[in-house]
Design a protein around this motif. Structure first.
Motif, PDB file in Angstrom:
ATOM      1  N   LEU A  67       0.808  -1.218   0.000  1.00 29.28           N
ATOM      2  CA  LEU A  67       0.000   0.000   0.000  1.00 29.28           C
ATOM      3  C   LEU A  67       0.843   1.270   0.000  1.00 29.28           C
ATOM      4  O   LEU A  67       0.423   2.294  -0.518  1.00 29.28           O
ATOM      5  N   PHE A  68       2.028   1.204   0.619  1.00 28.96           N
ATOM      6  CA  PHE A  68       2.786   2.450   0.768  1.00 28.96           C
ATOM      7  C   PHE A  68       4.104   2.454   0.001  1.00 28.96           C
ATOM      8  O   PHE A  68       4.820   3.443   0.018  1.00 28.96           O
ATOM      9  N   GLY A  69       4.413   1.334  -0.664  1.00 25.98           N
ATOM     10  CA  GLY A  69       5.660   1.292  -1.420  1.00 25.98           C
ATOM     11  C   GLY A  69       5.622   2.237  -2.610  1.00 25.98           C
ATOM     12  O   GLY A  69       4.589   2.429  -3.226  1.00 25.98           O
ATOM     13  N   THR A  70       6.758   2.806  -2.926  1.00 27.92           N
ATOM     14  CA  THR A  70       6.780   3.781  -4.012  1.00 27.92           C
ATOM     15  C   THR A  70       7.478   3.230  -5.260  1.00 27.92           C
ATOM     16  O   THR A  70       7.790   3.972  -6.180  1.00 27.92           O
ATOM     17  N   HIS A  71       7.727   1.921  -5.241  1.00 29.66           N
ATOM     18  CA  HIS A  71       8.410   1.362  -6.396  1.00 29.66           C
ATOM     19  C   HIS A  71       7.637   0.153  -6.909  1.00 29.66           C
ATOM     20  O   HIS A  71       7.297  -0.744  -6.145  1.00 29.66           O
ATOM     21  N   TRP A  72       7.331   0.127  -8.199  1.00 27.07           N
ATOM     22  CA  TRP A  72       6.548  -0.974  -8.771  1.00 27.07           C
ATOM     23  C   TRP A  72       7.337  -1.607  -9.902  1.00 27.07           C
ATOM     24  O   TRP A  72       7.562  -0.998 -10.941  1.00 27.07           O
ATOM     25  N   SER A  73       7.848  -2.852  -9.652  1.00 23.79           N
ATOM     26  CA  SER A  73       8.416  -3.606 -10.775  1.00 23.79           C
ATOM     27  C   SER A  73       8.263  -5.086 -10.485  1.00 23.79           C
ATOM     28  O   SER A  73       9.132  -5.705  -9.881  1.00 23.79           O
ATOM     29  N   PRO A  74       7.121  -5.653 -10.861  1.00 20.50           N
ATOM     30  CA  PRO A  74       6.799  -7.033 -10.493  1.00 20.50           C
ATOM     31  C   PRO A  74       7.662  -8.068 -11.203  1.00 20.50           C
ATOM     32  O   PRO A  74       7.733  -9.208 -10.752  1.00 20.50           O
ATOM     33  N   THR A  75       8.331  -7.691 -12.290  1.00 19.94           N
ATOM     34  CA  THR A  75       9.074  -8.705 -13.056  1.00 19.94           C
ATOM     35  C   THR A  75      10.558  -8.712 -12.736  1.00 19.94           C
ATOM     36  O   THR A  75      11.254  -9.656 -13.094  1.00 19.94           O
ATOM     37  N   SER A  76      11.057  -7.685 -12.077  1.00 23.76           N
ATOM     38  CA  SER A  76      12.484  -7.651 -11.780  1.00 23.76           C
ATOM     39  C   SER A  76      12.787  -8.574 -10.606  1.00 23.76           C
ATOM     40  O   SER A  76      11.889  -9.037  -9.914  1.00 23.76           O
ATOM     41  N   THR A  77      14.072  -8.881 -10.399  1.00 19.29           N
ATOM     42  CA  THR A  77      14.449  -9.650  -9.212  1.00 19.29           C
ATOM     43  C   THR A  77      15.422  -8.827  -8.389  1.00 19.29           C
ATOM     44  O   THR A  77      16.459  -8.410  -8.918  1.00 19.29           O
ATOM     45  N   PRO A  78      15.132  -8.611  -7.124  1.00 19.53           N
ATOM     46  CA  PRO A  78      13.876  -8.989  -6.476  1.00 19.53           C
ATOM     47  C   PRO A  78      12.735  -8.074  -6.916  1.00 19.53           C
ATOM     48  O   PRO A  78      12.953  -6.893  -7.150  1.00 19.53           O
ATOM     49  N   ALA A  79      11.526  -8.637  -7.006  1.00 18.13           N
ATOM     50  CA  ALA A  79      10.366  -7.858  -7.435  1.00 18.13           C
ATOM     51  C   ALA A  79       9.942  -6.895  -6.329  1.00 18.13           C
ATOM     52  O   ALA A  79      10.134  -7.191  -5.148  1.00 18.13           O
ATOM     53  N   SER A  80       9.420  -5.751  -6.717  1.00 22.34           N
ATOM     54  CA  SER A  80       8.868  -4.849  -5.704  1.00 22.34           C
ATOM     55  C   SER A  80       7.447  -4.461  -6.105  1.00 22.34           C
ATOM     56  O   SER A  80       7.152  -4.210  -7.276  1.00 22.34           O
ATOM     57  N   GLY A 128       5.089  -1.844  -5.036  1.00 25.05           N
ATOM     58  CA  GLY A 128       4.634  -0.603  -4.392  1.00 25.05           C
ATOM     59  C   GLY A 128       3.491  -0.010  -5.196  1.00 25.05           C
ATOM     60  O   GLY A 128       3.622   0.270  -6.384  1.00 25.05           O
ATOM     61  N   LEU A 129       2.344   0.180  -4.550  1.00 24.81           N
ATOM     62  CA  LEU A 129       1.125   0.597  -5.247  1.00 24.81           C
ATOM     63  C   LEU A 129       1.155   2.079  -5.647  1.00 24.81           C
ATOM     64  O   LEU A 129       0.542   2.470  -6.637  1.00 24.81           O
ATOM     65  N   ILE A 130       1.894   2.876  -4.864  1.00 24.46           N
ATOM     66  CA  ILE A 130       1.770   4.333  -4.991  1.00 24.46           C
ATOM     67  C   ILE A 130       1.962   4.861  -6.424  1.00 24.46           C
ATOM     68  O   ILE A 130       1.139   5.673  -6.886  1.00 24.46           O
ATOM     69  N   PRO A 131       2.982   4.428  -7.172  1.00 18.13           N
ATOM     70  CA  PRO A 131       3.135   4.983  -8.527  1.00 18.13           C
ATOM     71  C   PRO A 131       1.918   4.720  -9.410  1.00 18.13           C
ATOM     72  O   PRO A 131       1.513   5.586 -10.196  1.00 18.13           O
ATOM     73  N   LEU A 132       1.321   3.524  -9.252  1.00 23.49           N
ATOM     74  CA  LEU A 132       0.138   3.195 -10.058  1.00 23.49           C
ATOM     75  C   LEU A 132      -1.047   4.067  -9.649  1.00 23.49           C
ATOM     76  O   LEU A 132      -1.793   4.569 -10.489  1.00 23.49           O
ATOM     77  N   LEU A 133      -1.187   4.250  -8.341  1.00 22.31           N
ATOM     78  CA  LEU A 133      -2.297   5.041  -7.827  1.00 22.31           C
ATOM     79  C   LEU A 133      -2.175   6.482  -8.321  1.00 22.31           C
ATOM     80  O   LEU A 133      -3.142   7.081  -8.800  1.00 22.31           O
ATOM     81  N   VAL A 134      -0.942   7.009  -8.227  1.00 18.29           N
ATOM     82  CA  VAL A 134      -0.713   8.384  -8.679  1.00 18.29           C
ATOM     83  C   VAL A 134      -1.001   8.489 -10.174  1.00 18.29           C
ATOM     84  O   VAL A 134      -1.655   9.437 -10.619  1.00 18.29           O
ATOM     85  N   GLY A 135      -0.538   7.506 -10.942  1.00 23.83           N
ATOM     86  CA  GLY A 135      -0.787   7.524 -12.388  1.00 23.83           C
ATOM     87  C   GLY A 135      -2.273   7.505 -12.682  1.00 23.83           C
ATOM     88  O   GLY A 135      -2.778   8.293 -13.492  1.00 23.83           O
ATOM     89  N   THR A 136      -3.000   6.624 -11.995  1.00 27.25           N
ATOM     90  CA  THR A 136      -4.454   6.533 -12.195  1.00 27.25           C
ATOM     91  C   THR A 136      -5.126   7.860 -11.886  1.00 27.25           C
ATOM     92  O   THR A 136      -5.940   8.364 -12.666  1.00 27.25           O
ATOM     93  N   LEU A 137      -4.761   8.416 -10.722  1.00 26.94           N
ATOM     94  CA  LEU A 137      -5.411   9.663 -10.308  1.00 26.94           C
ATOM     95  C   LEU A 137      -5.049  10.812 -11.242  1.00 26.94           C
ATOM     96  O   LEU A 137      -5.900  11.641 -11.571  1.00 26.94           O
ATOM     97  N   LEU A 138      -3.793  10.830 -11.678  1.00 29.25           N
ATOM     98  CA  LEU A 138      -3.355  11.906 -12.571  1.00 29.25           C
ATOM     99  C   LEU A 138      -4.166  11.887 -13.869  1.00 29.25           C
ATOM    100  O   LEU A 138      -4.706  12.912 -14.300  1.00 29.25           O
ATOM    101  N   ILE A 139      -4.279  10.712 -14.456  1.00 32.29           N
ATOM    102  CA  ILE A 139      -5.002  10.610 -15.730  1.00 32.29           C
ATOM    103  C   ILE A 139      -6.488  10.907 -15.534  1.00 32.29           C
ATOM    104  O   ILE A 139      -7.109  11.625 -16.321  1.00 32.29           O
ATOM    105  N   THR A 140      -7.053  10.370 -14.441  1.00 40.87           N
ATOM    106  CA  THR A 140      -8.459  10.639 -14.165  1.00 40.87           C
ATOM    107  C   THR A 140      -8.698  12.128 -13.960  1.00 40.87           C
ATOM    108  O   THR A 140      -9.673  12.698 -14.449  1.00 40.87           O
ATOM    109  N   PHE A 141      -7.770  12.741 -13.232  1.00 38.42           N
ATOM    110  CA  PHE A 141      -7.888  14.180 -12.964  1.00 38.42           C
ATOM    111  C   PHE A 141      -7.889  14.975 -14.274  1.00 38.42           C
ATOM    112  O   PHE A 141      -8.729  15.855 -14.486  1.00 38.42           O
TER     113      PHE A 141
END
Lengths: 392, 271
Positions: free
Chosen positions: A144-157, A159-172
């Protein structure tokens, strides 16, 4: 076997109707002048009894023995006939067939609405369980609070925040475009345009709503995004080839008809007597719209906006094509961003094993999205209840 | 289509009219809705500081004429008005007349109470705000309270001025609409069947109210109730099929009508 069974059920239902009706008619002809219900109701009741009994028997057999079984049509025939025989004995002068039948109809209606509700509950739970499985591998805090999203890298991280910000930015951006455009065109259509003009404009706007989002998506990627980039570079700005602005603008165009069409209906529903009252006070047309019509229509307009926002948040195709996949944590509309829906789509495309954190994270994202729109709808509902100005 | 140049005769100039200033002078007014000739060559003088009642069967044009006095007919597509209507000697259909200012001087109360979906206070403050009448907040409050008092509604609502006006009872809503109309200090108040949606008790209160304020305004009331016309008005005009049949002192009208049609109507033979 299924076809035979269906045929038997249909035949029994028809037979039930005629038998019931004939029996009641017979009673009436025999001199029972004051039959409680009309013969047709006796027929309908018997038909529904036969339908229900045969239907339940079929379902039960199908679940236990499979739909190939010979028992299925037999069971349907047996129970259906049994129901007819049993209800045949019930038909008397005082039998309240009309009330019973109406009760049966009510049950059918309840069952229909139940299907939708149960489906929703089922979806929520299936997503919830996968989400819980995901949280077994990745801590909710990190998600919920991670700021890094890369599910395919190793180790994967995750973090929802970048996606949430992207969603809100585009919606806005989308709402920023669609809000004024939609609302102002609704005001024009409802208050200023002639009947003829409105008859042309409204269907045209609704055609825009019918454009498939895939088409809007490649319009955004191939036409709008390069346009923005070239214009931006003309001003010396650095613009990504896939930008939040391009996706937001086109998404805004997508929800314009939603807002304008709903708001137009809502403004039209404001009673003419309120406008007359305002004109008679010496208010001009614009004063009347600003001070009387729009306040009266506000709750409806707010809920139209909320509906449009939910639509924008859940939109996938346009963003997949125009906004990119890079999970940048950025508020810059000219940068490439990604959204929750885009990530879900990319995570689940192709063959996937359903126990890795990578796949499970899609369910967690879906759950977040669901909660998000739920909260949004709740807020909209509260606003409508709080500010509803009752007229009439 | 009635093309005859016959004018309504105003020969029997009402006694009450002679004693008062004339507020509205209409001469040879015709109103058309598309092809329909709704008002035919109507001429009438309406006095100030009195109540004039318009009566007549449905579709006789009384509401149409009422709505042409504040030019509310302008908002209806296909409606055309010819002839002159003078208020204080000035033609309200003059091209240079501002309809906004006209409607500030000519208030209107509708058949069905139509308070705005706002608070009681804001309903009354609506007109003063639009026309910039109040100089300050306290000034506005004075206007609102004064108007509510004149509409004899203040005592009932003084503790809940911030409540929605639509939450009041039908009779209270109609008095709120009267207060709203009074708030901009109109000279003329038009009432289009103001009691037809109300019960007898609420109607009686509106009638009382009209009686209280008639000293200060030129009031015109359209009504379907002959008893109401007899009770509240000093002058009565009888309309029939777009013609003004008869206009005179209310007392004379209901005792010794001049025209056969008037007599038939008030004795209930048609309409």
């Amino acid at each position: 076997m299924t076809a035979w069974t269906l045929l038997i059920i249909a035949a029994l239902t028809a037979i039930g109707f005629f038998v019931g009706q004939a029996r009641a008619q017979g009673l009436r002809n025999a001199g029972a002048a004051s039959l409680h219900s009309l013969p047709a109701y006796h027929g309908l009741l018997m038909a529904s009894m036969a339908l229900a009994a045969a239907g339940i028997a079929t379902l039960a057999v199908a679940l236990v023995a499979g739909s190939d079984s010979m028992i299925m049509p037999a069971a349907a025939a047996l129970l259906g006939t049994g129901a007819i025989a049993a209800s045949h004995r019930l038909i008397t002068r005082d039998f309240r067939a009309r009330n019973r039948f109406e009760h049966f109809v009510k049950l059918v209606l309840i069952a229909c609405s139940g299907v939708a509700v149960l489906t929703t509950i089922g979806i929520v739970f299936s997503v919830l369980f996968e989400t819980l499985a995901f949280f077994g591998e990745v801590s909710p805090i990190e998600f919920l609070f991670g700021t890094h999203w890369s599910p395919t890298s190793t180790p994967a991280s995750f973090g929802l925040i970048p996606l949430l910000v992207g969603t809100l930015l585009i919606t806005f951006i989308a709402v920023l475009v669609a809000g004024p455009l939609g609302l102002l065109s609704a005001i024009y259509m409802a208050e200023y345009s002639s009947k003829k003009m409105r008859g042309v404009l409204k269907p045209l706007l609704e055609i825009l709503a019918g454009v498939p989002t895939v088409v809007l998506g490649f319009f955004a990627a191939l036409t709008v995004a390069p346009l923005i980039r070239n214009t931006g570079e003309g001003f010396g700005l650095i613009v990504a080839s896939e930008s939040a602005l391009a996706a937001g603008l086109v998404m805004g165009m997508m929800i314009v008809p939603l807002i304008s069409s709903l708001s137009d209906d809502i403004i039209n529903a404001v009673p003419q007597s309120l406008r007359d009252g305002s004109y008679a006070m010496g208010a001009t047309k614009s004063e009347t719209i600003k001070r009387v019509v729009l306040p009266a229509a506000l709750p409806g307009i707010v809920s139209a906006f909320m509906l449009a926002i939910s639509r924008a948040i859940g939109e996938t195709m346009i963003v997949v094509m125009a906004a990119g996949l890079a999970a940048n944590l950025s508020f810059n509309p000219l940068a490439a961003v990604t959204t929750i829906t885009v990530q879900i789509a990319t995570l689940l495309v192709g063959d996937q094993e359903f126990d890795s954190a990578k796949t499970l994270s899609a369910f967690a994202l879906g759950f977040v999205l669901f909660c998000f729109t739920l909260v949004l709808n709740y807020i909209a509902l509260r606003i409508v209840q709080r500010y509803r100005e009752q007229y009439d | 289509m009635d093309a005859s140049p016959q004018k309504s005769t105003l020969s029997n100039s009402p006694r009450i009219l002679a004693a008062r200033d004339t507020k509205i002078v209409a001469s040879d007014v015709n109103v058309y809705y598309g092809e329909k000739h709704a008002i035919k060559h109507l001429s009438i003088d309406i006095p100030d500081r009195a109540v004039s009642a318009f009566i007549g069967p449905s579709g006789c044009g009384k509401s149409t004429f009422l709505r042409s006095i504040n030019r509310m007919n302008d908002t209806i597509d296909g409606c055309r008005v010819t002839g002159d209507i003078l208020v204080d000697g000035k033609n309200i259909y003059d091209r240079d007349l501002d309809v906004v200012q006209l409607r500030a001087r000519v208030g209107m109360v509708f058949q069905k109470p139509n308070p705005f979906p706002k608070s009681i206070f804001e309903n009354v403050a609506y007109g003063p705000r639009i026309h910039g009448i109040a100089k300050s907040k306290t000034d506005l409050e004075e206007i609102v309270v004064g108007s509510l008092k004149k509409a004899s509604l203040f005592e009932e609502v003084k503790d809940r001025l911030d409540h929605p006006g639509t939450g009041l009872s039908g009779g209270q809503q109609q008095r709120l609409c009267i207060a709203r109309a009074i708030a901009v200090n109109p000279e003329i108040i038009l009432m289009d069947e103001p009691c037809s949606a109300l019960d007898p008790i609420a109607s009686a209160r509106i009638e009382e109210l009209i009686d209280e304020i008639r000293q200060n305004y030129c009031i015109i009331i359209v009504t379907h109730s002959m008893q109401q016309a007899a009770r509240v008005s000093q002058l009565t005009a009888f309309f029939h099929l777009g013609d003004l049949v008869e206009f005179g002192d209310t007392d004379d009208m209901f005792t010794t009508p001049q025209d056969k049609r008037t007599q038939d109507y008030i004795t209930g033979r048609f309409g």
